[in-house]
Design an enzyme around this catalytic site. Structure first.
Site, PDB file in Angstrom:
ATOM      1  N   THR A   1      -2.688  -1.400  -0.745  1.00  0.00           N
ATOM      2  CA  THR A   1      -1.457  -1.039  -1.511  1.00  0.00           C
ATOM      3  C   THR A   1      -0.694  -2.322  -1.762  1.00  0.00           C
ATOM      4  O   THR A   1      -0.938  -2.854  -2.650  1.00  0.00           O
ATOM      5  CB  THR A   1      -0.713  -0.012  -0.626  1.00  0.00           C
TER       6      THR A   1
ATOM      7  N   LYS B   1      -6.456  -2.228   6.119  1.00  0.00           N
ATOM      8  CA  LYS B   1      -5.621  -2.336   5.104  1.00  0.00           C
ATOM      9  C   LYS B   1      -4.200  -2.305   6.135  1.00  0.00           C
ATOM     10  O   LYS B   1      -4.001  -1.923   7.055  1.00  0.00           O
ATOM     11  CB  LYS B   1      -5.308  -1.571   4.043  1.00  0.00           C
TER      12      LYS B   1
ATOM     13  N   THR C   1       1.316   2.143   5.976  1.00  0.00           N
ATOM     14  CA  THR C   1       0.302   2.453   6.710  1.00  0.00           C
ATOM     15  C   THR C   1      -0.619   1.331   7.066  1.00  0.00           C
ATOM     16  O   THR C   1      -0.949   0.492   6.206  1.00  0.00           O
ATOM     17  CB  THR C   1      -0.555   3.390   5.904  1.00  0.00           C
TER      18      THR C   1
ATOM     19  N   GLU D   1       4.490  -8.509   4.657  1.00  0.00           N
ATOM     20  CA  GLU D   1       5.058  -8.645   3.165  1.00  0.00           C
ATOM     21  C   GLU D   1       6.000  -9.709   3.320  1.00  0.00           C
ATOM     22  O   GLU D   1       7.028 -10.007   4.481  1.00  0.00           O
ATOM     23  CB  GLU D   1       5.946  -7.234   3.233  1.00  0.00           C
TER      24      GLU D   1
ATOM     25  N   ASN E   1      11.087  -5.025  -0.500  1.00  0.00           N
ATOM     26  CA  ASN E   1      11.457  -3.803   0.040  1.00  0.00           C
ATOM     27  C   ASN E   1      12.939  -3.263  -0.468  1.00  0.00           C
ATOM     28  O   ASN E   1      13.333  -1.984  -0.369  1.00  0.00           O
ATOM     29  CB  ASN E   1      11.639  -3.709   1.597  1.00  0.00           C
TER      30      ASN E   1
ATOM     31  N   THR F   1      12.575   3.852  -6.062  1.00  0.00           N
ATOM     32  CA  THR F   1      11.688   5.071  -6.083  1.00  0.00           C
ATOM     33  C   THR F   1      11.642   5.413  -7.787  1.00  0.00           C
ATOM     34  O   THR F   1      12.612   5.619  -8.300  1.00  0.00           O
ATOM     35  CB  THR F   1      12.462   6.215  -5.416  1.00  0.00           C
TER      36      THR F   1
END
Lengths: 390, 390
Positions: B141, B163, B174, B253, B385, B390
């Protein structure tokens, strides 16, 4: 007056010179304190844990600029010396002086600086607004704002000053709180009430999840106004503590928004507390608030890993700015989906534009509740803590 | 080959189209899995916890782009449908198919996309390097790099793909891992060994402290090379898991540096684990590494709040880049003070310039140890982040 000097029997003075500050707060009465649970407790924390057993104080001395942590026997001797220096100013014995420190870890204290500052300000100890402001300023490190709180009731007052902007700020540390009341309360009762109020206020602030080696909150009851109704007194004490706790959260390093997470409907207060603190401390929730994104997937992910057992399909999540509220998800149904409920998602987003963002989680598995306080997470936090060099 | 296709009996295929990816991994054998403990477990996690009781698999299907979380009964039906779609491709029954998902929380799965992608790639299932690369890419992702690991021993191989780049990435989630061996191992033994290896690898990675709703690690033993020495097998399995775990930490990240925290000399492995994870997860330690500042005050503050009891005056803290090591503090003495030991402080700083920073904490209270893995904390993490909407 805005805080401690409004309490009968409290006088103060303070000085801040570069990174070195000193506050003197003179107030005689029954007293109690709570301390950090960090295993690397600062020297003043180690000494005060012992001395506060007596339950009385005639005053408190606080230095900023050096935390007096990881300093061994010398650190304890230096703390004793601080108490002696202040005892002279307060005209009492060192055993009746509270000591607290905040600043760099791992360096020996320069008690010469403290002695010199104390000598220069001890003549200024008085009870007016300027005095409480000087004391509040003297204990600041990376704080951007002074922190004062005052609740006045017909028969008594409760007030406090505090400092703290990260649980640990850049190499500096610490949340410190100094509370006063003119109500008359025995020391053991004071301790019980303080523990309860601290649990519901300072211990529910999460800036970065780090716990300082120097955290402490002292309370002194001068008794000048006689006995108070215990419930009414506790209510005022909790209000003062929550107000100071919110100020610490708002002054979080790099913060642009204040976050409140209110969890209701749990079996125990502890369950609600754990979930609220986990959500308010989640870096992903904090960055979502910074980005003004009502990303409730991050909230359930945080709530779900808190270690509390509950039925995920019974939970309702709402967002509020303190005035309006929007439900984001309820009992397994996404109510802010970009395709299904775009207007609701837009309403939620607009609630996040202000300075205060409140998330409400209703669990429907009991009647207990708790609220935790925090702030958003910004590039500025990384800059403050990453760019600082020893 | 670099990972799973080097294991006898494993074939794969994958496709990634925009944010929607699908991987098919065909391998028959005894099997085990471990799953997230998050209370908001994804639909595939709920179904697989039940189905993996059988201890056998003929293959695994994984989609990226939608996590299938908070989707209720429909989510479970969609997971069953994914198993049916893959069962056709693998020529087996749905009960013998593993299912995993990663992506956005709170949206229903589009099984039409999955069916279409499966139909288009099922003819490509094969055992070569391109196939394992396609599968590793399909499950990514926000990952910047594919994650492959392979350990080859005389009698058998162990390999895996994984991942993960935040415990939860921006709205996506995840950590997923898919491990294979051609050694012959009964399912119950496989589960025990997997739990131990996962504890020492994936469970010791802290990117941001958030735990996904979809985390899972599957292992399948094809048995094509017969029985292996159990100790030798476990060693290879742990090595594969640790290698993949390190890749996840390095791909954190916004990360610029990989951090390893090695705690030795504790009474139990769990004590060492808790301290190592607390230190590697501390935002203040992570920002100090980013700023190349050997600020060990932050390390002791984190170690001291981990909840493990030890004698703070017995601890030694060192820093290393994997080649050279500098002692920062020992048994209560600051060995990197800017005034007292400036050359030592300078040496410590220079060790932090590289891509790997290792902190070693020796506690002298027992003979157990543990190592945790993480990465530094940068403005980029906040940007990734916070700016995502959204």
């Amino acid at each position: 007056m805005k805080s401690i000097c409004a309490v009968l029997g409290v006088e103060a003075a303070g000085i801040k010179e570069g990174k070195y500050g000193l506050a003197l707060i003179k107030a005689s009465g029954t007293a109690a304190a709570v301390f950090t649970k960090n295993i690397f407790a600062a020297a003043p924390v180690i000494l005060m844990k012992e001395r506060m057993e007596n339950g009385v104080l005639d005053g408190i001395i606080v230095n900023s600029g050096n935390a007096n942590v990881y300093t061994g026997e010398q650190g304890l001797k230096d703390t004793e010396r601080m108490a002696e220096i202040a005892a002279e100013a307060f005209k009492t014995t060192p055993e009746r002086v509270g000591v607290a420190s905040t600043g760099v870890i791992g360096r020996f204290l320069d008690t010469g600086i403290i002695e010199d500052q104390c000598r220069r300000i001890s003549g200024n100890i008085t009870s007016d607004e300027d005095a409480e402001i000087q004391a509040a300023k003297a204990i600041m490190t990376t704080d951007l704002a002074e922190k004062h709180a005052l609740v006045q009731k017909p028969g008594f007052s409760v007030a406090g000053i505090a400092k703290g902007s990260g649980m640990i700020a850049p190499n500096m540390g610490t949340m410190l709180g100094f509370l006063y009341t003119d109500a008359e309360i025995p020391a053991d009762e004071l301790k019980t009430l303080l523990q309860k109020a601290v649990r519901r206020s300072f211990n529910r602030v999460v800036v970065d999840g780090d716990t300082s080696t120097n955290d402490c909150v002292f309370i002194t009851a001068t008794g000048k106004k006689g006995k108070a109704d215990p419930d009414e007194f506790y209510e005022a004490l909790e209000e003062v503590c929550i107000n100071l706790a919110k100020m610490i959260a708002k002054d979080g390093e790099g913060a642009t928004k204040f976050i409140e997470v209110e969890v209701t409907g749990t079996k125990t207060e502890e369950d609600a507390e754990i979930i609220a603190k986990t959500v308010v401390g989640s870096p992903l929730v904090k960055t979502a608030v910074y980005g003004e994104d009502p990303n409730w997937g991050r909230i359930i992910a945080a709530a779900g890993r808190a270690g509390v057992s509950f039925d995920p399909l019974e939970m309702t999540i709402s967002i509020s700015n303190g005035e309006e509220t929007v439900v984001l998800a309820r009992k397994g149904e996404n109510l802010a989906d970009i395709k299904v409920n775009p207007e609701n998602l837009a309403a939620a987003k607009s609630l996040m534009k202000g300075k205060t963002v409140i998330f409400k989680l209703s669990l429907e598995s009991g009647s207990e509740k708790a609220t935790a306080f925090g702030c958003d997470f910004t590039e500025k936090y990384v800059e403050i803590n990453g760019k600082y060099t020893t």
